[in-house]
Write a protein that holds these residues in place. Sequence first.
Motif, mmCIF file in Angstrom:
data_model
loop_
_atom_site.group_PDB
_atom_site.id
_atom_site.type_symbol
_atom_site.label_atom_id
_atom_site.label_comp_id
_atom_site.label_asym_id
_atom_site.label_seq_id
_atom_site.Cartn_x
_atom_site.Cartn_y
_atom_site.Cartn_z
ATOM 1 N N PHE A 97 0.922 -1.163 -0.032
ATOM 2 C CA PHE A 97 -0.174 -0.076 0.005
ATOM 3 C C PHE A 97 0.853 1.331 -0.083
ATOM 4 O O PHE A 97 0.246 2.239 -0.486
ATOM 5 C CB PHE A 97 -0.991 0.042 1.230
ATOM 6 C CG PHE A 97 -1.945 -1.322 1.038
ATOM 7 C CD1 PHE A 97 -2.988 -0.788 0.028
ATOM 8 C CD2 PHE A 97 -1.993 -2.301 1.675
ATOM 9 C CE1 PHE A 97 -3.992 -1.882 -0.387
ATOM 10 C CE2 PHE A 97 -2.931 -3.221 1.653
ATOM 11 C CZ PHE A 97 -4.021 -3.054 0.493
ATOM 12 N N ILE A 98 2.321 1.068 0.323
ATOM 13 C CA ILE A 98 3.116 2.247 0.262
ATOM 14 C C ILE A 98 3.224 2.639 -1.114
ATOM 15 O O ILE A 98 3.261 3.909 -1.707
ATOM 16 C CB ILE A 98 4.565 2.042 0.995
ATOM 17 C CG1 ILE A 98 4.221 2.267 2.387
ATOM 18 C CG2 ILE A 98 5.532 2.983 0.449
ATOM 19 C CD1 ILE A 98 5.556 1.799 3.319
ATOM 20 N N VAL A 99 3.583 1.762 -2.015
ATOM 21 C CA VAL A 99 3.384 2.022 -3.434
ATOM 22 C C VAL A 99 2.408 2.801 -3.888
ATOM 23 O O VAL A 99 2.525 3.769 -4.811
ATOM 24 C CB VAL A 99 3.380 0.586 -4.257
ATOM 25 C CG1 VAL A 99 3.282 0.796 -5.809
ATOM 26 C CG2 VAL A 99 5.039 -0.237 -4.001
ATOM 27 N N GLY A 100 1.231 2.135 -3.561
ATOM 28 C CA GLY A 100 -0.128 2.755 -4.114
ATOM 29 C C GLY A 100 -0.414 4.381 -3.596
ATOM 30 O O GLY A 100 -0.694 5.166 -4.298
ATOM 31 N N MET A 101 0.011 4.601 -2.151
ATOM 32 C CA MET A 101 -0.100 5.795 -1.679
ATOM 33 C C MET A 101 0.866 6.852 -2.161
ATOM 34 O O MET A 101 0.754 8.037 -2.797
ATOM 35 C CB MET A 101 0.240 5.781 -0.120
ATOM 36 C CG MET A 101 0.167 7.378 0.450
ATOM 37 S SD MET A 101 0.607 7.240 2.269
ATOM 38 C CE MET A 101 2.322 6.936 2.015
ATOM 39 N N ASP A 102 2.242 6.330 -2.499
ATOM 40 C CA ASP A 102 3.249 7.334 -2.902
ATOM 41 C C ASP A 102 3.153 7.586 -4.362
ATOM 42 O O ASP A 102 3.182 8.759 -4.872
ATOM 43 C CB ASP A 102 4.769 6.712 -2.674
ATOM 44 C CG ASP A 102 5.093 6.548 -1.438
ATOM 45 O OD1 ASP A 102 4.305 7.493 -0.559
ATOM 46 O OD2 ASP A 102 6.243 6.552 -1.214
ATOM 47 N N LEU A 103 2.429 6.631 -5.070
ATOM 48 C CA LEU A 103 2.157 6.856 -6.693
ATOM 49 C C LEU A 103 1.147 8.004 -6.610
ATOM 50 O O LEU A 103 1.110 8.822 -7.412
ATOM 51 C CB LEU A 103 1.578 5.460 -7.244
ATOM 52 C CG LEU A 103 1.365 5.697 -8.813
ATOM 53 C CD1 LEU A 103 2.594 6.225 -9.659
ATOM 54 C CD2 LEU A 103 1.011 4.157 -9.135
ATOM 55 N N GLY A 104 0.119 7.651 -5.943
ATOM 56 C CA GLY A 104 -1.063 8.649 -5.716
ATOM 57 C C GLY A 104 -0.590 9.956 -5.382
ATOM 58 O O GLY A 104 -1.059 11.024 -6.000
#
Length: 382
Positions: free
Chosen positions: A303-310
């Motif tokens: 979920f870090i990947v999704g948050m930082d990409l967002g």
Amino acid sequence: MYPAGRIAWLLAVAGGCVVANLYYCQPLLTLFSRSFGVPPAAVSALPATTQAGYLLGLLCIVPMGDRLERRGMMVGLTAFLALVLAGLAKAPTLGWLMGLSFLTGLGSVAIQVAVPFAATLGRDPAERGHMVGIVMSGVLVGVLAARTVSGVLAAHWSWRLVYGGAAVVMGVLSLLLQVALPQQHPHDSPSLGELLRSMGRLWLSEPLLRRHAVVGAMGFAAFSAFWSTLDFYIEGPHFGLGSQTVGVLGLFGVVGALMAPLLGRLAGTRSAAAVNGTALGMMAAAFIGFGSLGGSLAGLAVFIVGMDLGVQASHISNQTRIFSLSPQHRNRLNAVYMVCYFIGGTLGSLAGAAAWHAAGWPGVCGVGFLCALGGLAALFGL
């Protein structure tokens, strides 16, 4: 003279090295607490202190990029950072650490002189978004790598080595920028008073600027709430791990950084609702994931990947749109936007710390989720 693309990548390296100074502290809070013999609550405000210095620099220094030669500003600010970081490496008390962290934030606004510099290299919205995206890829790599570098160095040696090494990097960078960057002079030379007054007029006269400033602030508040408390969660009883783990988790966000040039092109050719709406939705979903699956390191990493990409996609979309409003006011537009952005980040850090002390990890996840929803509400005028 170097081609525009090469200059943009140089600015990306500079942006990553400079912005890292704002984030070295986040995996080190527990170590600071032990080093100075104070409770964790006493050091929890350190990220917000650094961001407060950054806010002051955004308000008083960045607008001068529409008045002063920009290469000289970046060279001077990085040299200033070299001195401040050398002082941080020797900080004898928590008070010194706080004060010098504030000055670190002040000098780190060199990044926000580099971004309008890069925007000037683009000839149309798509190319301008691409150039900004290149620089922002370096910036986000710096944000994420900072946690890894500081976490690993502090775990194996000392947190003081982190700041001593950063001082050397800033000194070398100052010399490199002086040699490699072309001069970039502004269109006119308004006084500081006029610059500040015109920022107020831009805020009042540009509804697009106001909207994207609030959207950016809410996204960065969510981001800051997470990263400013993750160290307490990882080193707490649930995991019982050290600062090195926080640093390694930061590497998963590099996916968003590597996609930044592509996101910049999309931001220049797609609607704000499409790019920003998707980005903020990803952030909201990530905080749901942090709350439900964040009890495992694998869940946090995903979920870090999704948050930082967002947050990266939203930020680039915001900047690409505000830079299209008035080319001769780009530093001032960026200053207004980034002041709001870091107000959001500072409040997010404080809200995250308060939520952690009041309700633990579920409270932090709730703060991040509500901030992402707030960004969506501002984007769609709800």
